[in-house]
Design an enzyme around this catalytic site. Sequence first.
Site, PDB file in Angstrom:
ATOM      1  N   LEU A  12      45.378  54.421  38.320  1.00 41.52           N
ATOM      2  CA  LEU A  12      45.276  55.867  38.522  1.00 41.52           C
ATOM      3  C   LEU A  12      46.542  56.589  38.060  1.00 41.52           C
ATOM      4  O   LEU A  12      47.643  56.084  38.239  1.00 41.52           O
ATOM      5  CB  LEU A  12      45.072  56.184  40.007  1.00 41.52           C
ATOM      6  CG  LEU A  12      43.880  55.560  40.710  1.00 41.52           C
ATOM      7  CD1 LEU A  12      43.812  56.060  42.142  1.00 41.52           C
ATOM      8  CD2 LEU A  12      42.585  55.864  39.982  1.00 41.52           C
TER       9      LEU A  12
ATOM     10  N   HIS B 103      38.989  46.144  48.168  1.00 39.05           N
ATOM     11  CA  HIS B 103      39.562  45.006  47.445  1.00 39.05           C
ATOM     12  C   HIS B 103      38.948  43.712  48.002  1.00 39.05           C
ATOM     13  O   HIS B 103      38.867  43.545  49.228  1.00 39.05           O
ATOM     14  CB  HIS B 103      41.090  44.987  47.600  1.00 39.05           C
ATOM     15  CG  HIS B 103      41.707  43.888  46.809  1.00 39.05           C
ATOM     16  ND1 HIS B 103      41.875  43.957  45.439  1.00 39.05           N
ATOM     17  CD2 HIS B 103      42.138  42.651  47.181  1.00 39.05           C
ATOM     18  CE1 HIS B 103      42.400  42.830  45.012  1.00 39.05           C
ATOM     19  NE2 HIS B 103      42.572  42.020  46.045  1.00 39.05           N
TER      20      HIS B 103
ATOM     21  N   GLU C  17      28.871  39.916  53.004  1.00 41.72           N
ATOM     22  CA  GLU C  17      29.312  39.766  54.403  1.00 41.72           C
ATOM     23  C   GLU C  17      30.479  40.688  54.771  1.00 41.72           C
ATOM     24  O   GLU C  17      30.771  40.849  55.946  1.00 41.72           O
ATOM     25  CB  GLU C  17      29.722  38.309  54.667  1.00 41.72           C
ATOM     26  CG  GLU C  17      28.555  37.348  54.617  1.00 41.72           C
ATOM     27  CD  GLU C  17      28.954  35.908  54.933  1.00 41.72           C
ATOM     28  OE1 GLU C  17      30.100  35.676  55.386  1.00 41.72           O
ATOM     29  OE2 GLU C  17      28.140  35.016  54.676  1.00 41.72           O
TER      30      GLU C  17
HETATM   31  C1  GAR Z   1      33.958  44.466  44.052  1.00 38.28           C
HETATM   32  O1  GAR Z   1      33.973  43.117  44.434  1.00 38.28           O
HETATM   33  C2  GAR Z   1      35.271  45.122  44.418  1.00 38.28           C
HETATM   34  O2  GAR Z   1      35.814  44.638  45.615  1.00 38.28           O
HETATM   35  C3  GAR Z   1      36.133  44.736  43.245  1.00 38.28           C
HETATM   36  O3  GAR Z   1      35.283  44.894  42.129  1.00 38.28           O
HETATM   37  C4  GAR Z   1      33.923  44.606  42.526  1.00 38.28           C
HETATM   38  C5  GAR Z   1      33.034  45.726  42.074  1.00 38.28           C
HETATM   39  O4  GAR Z   1      31.674  45.433  42.317  1.00 38.28           O
HETATM   40  N1  GAR Z   1      37.311  45.559  43.149  1.00 38.28           N
HETATM   41  C6  GAR Z   1      38.499  45.091  42.795  1.00 38.28           C
HETATM   42  O5  GAR Z   1      38.694  43.938  42.450  1.00 38.28           O
HETATM   43  C7  GAR Z   1      39.634  46.109  42.841  1.00 38.28           C
HETATM   44  N2  GAR Z   1      40.900  45.460  42.764  1.00 38.28           N
HETATM   45  P1  GAR Z   1      30.564  46.567  42.333  1.00 38.28           P
HETATM   46  O6  GAR Z   1      30.710  47.377  41.039  1.00 38.28           O
HETATM   47  O7  GAR Z   1      29.256  45.802  42.369  1.00 38.28           O
HETATM   48  O8  GAR Z   1      30.757  47.422  43.548  1.00 38.28           O
END
Ligand code: GAR
Length: 208
Positions: A94, A110, A179
């Site tokens: 950002l 995260h 979960e």
């Molecule tokens: C999720 O697991 C989120 O926690 C991770 O990206 C994925 C997005 O999935 N974020 C990070 O790693 C941030 N550092 P989604 O598009 O299906 O919600």
Amino acid sequence: MLKVLVCVSGGGTNLQAIIDSIKDGRIRNAEIVRVISNNKNAYALERAKENGIAGTCICPKDYGSRDEFHRAFLDALREAAPDLIVLAGFLVVLPEEMIKEYKNRIINIHPSLIPSFCGTGFYGLKVHEKALERGVKITGATVHFVDEGTDTGPIIAQKPVQVKEDDTPETLQKRVMEEAEWIILPQAIDWIANGMIEVKEGRCRFLS
Ligand code: GAR
């Protein structure tokens, strides 16, 4: 009604969890006013469209410089005028100006128990690869406010998830989402929308 803007980069399962939680009342007094993606192929944009939510793609590649991209991104944020910005799998660093302008009004999900497996280079599947390499028996997810550092802001909620002997990064990622992520992210938004938490001296705490 809390106006929420959700930033995404990929599949958007966390966005879906927010949409579903608003519909079924697990998130009270909040609405999604816009979804912004840095990736025009993000399935998350499809999910926004299917649910009648305005979606915008602001892709760094469409701008001559990082500064121009940041400007366009900030303009789109200001136009939507959100009360809360949710980073739901948003894989873009950002602009500092944005972090200052929206202090304690940006949250991130995260996929680990911070301070483990976080910081620069830890995102998406990589987080789970590192957790399995290290052989941890418990992992999980964290929702936190965003500050100038990477994954260093005040922690709002965490939920542990058991690692299984035969886990692959993919199976672990799926279980951490099911979960933990899809539960604590909507929960955090509900708490914020209903004035249940505050940040004081760099820590997040419940208001009694
Ligand atoms: C999720 O697991 C989120 O926690 C991770 O990206 C994925 C997005 O999935 N974020 C990070 O790693 C941030 N550092 P989604 O598009 O299906 O919600």
